[in-house]
Design an enzyme around this catalytic site. Sequence first.
Site, mmCIF file in Angstrom:
data_model
loop_
_atom_site.group_PDB
_atom_site.id
_atom_site.type_symbol
_atom_site.label_atom_id
_atom_site.label_comp_id
_atom_site.label_asym_id
_atom_site.label_seq_id
_atom_site.Cartn_x
_atom_site.Cartn_y
_atom_site.Cartn_z
ATOM 1 N N LEU A 50 57.816 -23.947 20.668
ATOM 2 C CA LEU A 50 59.186 -24.383 20.927
ATOM 3 C C LEU A 50 59.293 -25.747 20.265
ATOM 4 O O LEU A 50 58.614 -26.695 20.679
ATOM 5 C CB LEU A 50 59.474 -24.489 22.432
ATOM 6 N N GLU A 77 54.265 -33.068 26.245
ATOM 7 C CA GLU A 77 54.903 -34.210 25.582
ATOM 8 C C GLU A 77 54.128 -35.467 25.956
ATOM 9 O O GLU A 77 53.856 -35.702 27.136
ATOM 10 C CB GLU A 77 56.356 -34.373 26.063
ATOM 11 N N LEU A 254 69.496 -30.048 35.273
ATOM 12 C CA LEU A 254 69.840 -29.215 36.423
ATOM 13 C C LEU A 254 70.419 -30.128 37.503
ATOM 14 O O LEU A 254 69.910 -31.222 37.742
ATOM 15 C CB LEU A 254 68.602 -28.494 36.953
ATOM 16 N N ILE A 286 74.085 -23.844 40.196
ATOM 17 C CA ILE A 286 74.209 -22.405 40.455
ATOM 18 C C ILE A 286 74.453 -22.172 41.941
ATOM 19 O O ILE A 286 73.917 -22.898 42.788
ATOM 20 C CB ILE A 286 72.952 -21.630 39.980
ATOM 21 N N THR A 335 58.458 -19.102 49.761
ATOM 22 C CA THR A 335 59.481 -20.111 49.454
ATOM 23 C C THR A 335 59.612 -20.334 47.949
ATOM 24 O O THR A 335 60.696 -20.603 47.442
ATOM 25 C CB THR A 335 59.208 -21.435 50.210
ATOM 26 N N GLY A 362 64.779 -32.485 39.224
ATOM 27 C CA GLY A 362 64.379 -33.432 40.281
ATOM 28 C C GLY A 362 63.095 -33.094 41.014
ATOM 29 O O GLY A 362 62.807 -33.661 42.067
#
Length: 559
Positions: A50, A77, A254, A286, A335, A362
Amino acid sequence: MCGIWALFGSDECLSVQCTNAMKIAHRGPDAFRFENVNGFTNCCFGFHRLAIVDQLYGMQPLRIKTFPFLWLCYNGEIYNHQLLKKQFGFDFQTKMDGEVLLHLYDRFGIEKMASLLDGVFAFILLDTANRKVHLGRDTYGVRPLFKLLTDDGFLAVCSEAKGLTNITHATPANIVPFLPGHFEVFDLKPNGKVQSLQMEPFHCCTQEPAHAICDTVERLTTSFDEEIVKSNIRTLFENAVRKRLMSHRRIGCLLSGGLDSSLVAATLVKLAKEEKLQYPIQTFSIGSDDSPDILAARKVAAHIGSEHHEVSFTAEEGIQAVEEVIFHLETYDITTIRASVGMYLVSKYIREKTDSVVIFSGEGSDELTQGYIYFHKAPNAKAGAEDSVRLLKELYLFDVLRADRTTAAHGLELRVPFLDHRFTAYYLSLPEEMRVPKQHGVEKYLLRDSFKGLNLIPEEILWRRKEAFSDGMMSLKKSWYLCLQEHLESMVNDNQMEKAHKTFPHNPPRTKEAYYFRQVFEKHFPGRAEWLSHFWMPRWINATDPSARTLSIYKPDKE
């Protein structure tokens, strides 16, 4: 974000083994390469790319003229690569951030190399001159890495376990996640087989990292005066977001409307303007139409001025995605699966409908700042602090795994500023009493208080109570997990539940939902239940379900 894969000492023909590397093609949709290692007929690398930094020289394995004996395959990175280049006078031949690993390794050796990297990474470094293979993974395991090692020394390594499950080898071997914050050194024998020589940690989350000497923020005042502490938190958090702006591709974020993603998004928008990025920051949320998350995210996006996208989501669409999600996650943790469905679907939208590729999020804040509601029940400050560190060390099994796999499934790269090494080390160095939730008040008080009165995000969001992502996506009347449980009620019968302990002796499922997840997992990864050591569950409270909404101390937002 890429996919890396390598074999050392394969007994099987490499062309047969190479098909396994294609199982992680989603991690790098821009290009792929297989390469044999000169002089080692049974060793090879596979790489799915990518392209984020250096479009021209970004293919791997990375080799440069200065060190023709070094081969590097890495996913990640390195945010301080330019600072390290300047500090040590390295002569780079590419614009790739990963090139710094070769220079550091040649000058200092593997341990110091790993400890000086400020970033997220998983790497395979081959030194043919000294006949050594090195593996390493970042402190919190933000980038994934799995290994398979047989008793006779065949080593296979991959970003995701699915790239190793069908590899053929003469002697049995387990596939295990490579431990975060560690490096391992292997001796490479003439026949391509390896022998492990050393496996050691290079950084622990409670210590200031060695790379603090190569950072744009100087050493901070060590006083525990409240105003100084809050100022340091702001400085380090902003620095964490700024260094993660390194990208040739479009950046988005997000935004669930909770405290953590809102702070990340607001800081990102602010710094993008300062750095004069040529495009507006896109934010993504979302949920169903009346979800608390959607409404809160809308307020934040309007406040910070982001280009906001709302992805609508029905329980039916979520249920349809569950099997795909479990395949990508490689876990059956309850979860984690619940929370992954929304993240998977929003990532799919980002890939198909926008040109954002680098996605901020986050993750890590709840573990670091004692954000889960159950921390209100910690017996004392010391117990809370210890559990915070435990959660951080286990992130690679839960939240960080979810965040990587759901975004990587759609060829996106995730960035998590709350898990910045300097930020986490500083926060964990603060007195235990400073970090606890306020009595009868709100969790993450210190973090919230540090950004109070700045108008960075709306005050009502700054003080919004913790709402689990998988709960907040649906309305207050009916949580996503309840929709899921109702649907799965008919998929598992009582007879199966009675025999669950015998059918699945490791981590036996206690509910029909858990049983169904386990069935799907076993279908794709039979006999691999050991990948999950334990389920994620709240502590210090009588919990039978990981959802915060099931806890006796849960109080919904008054709104």
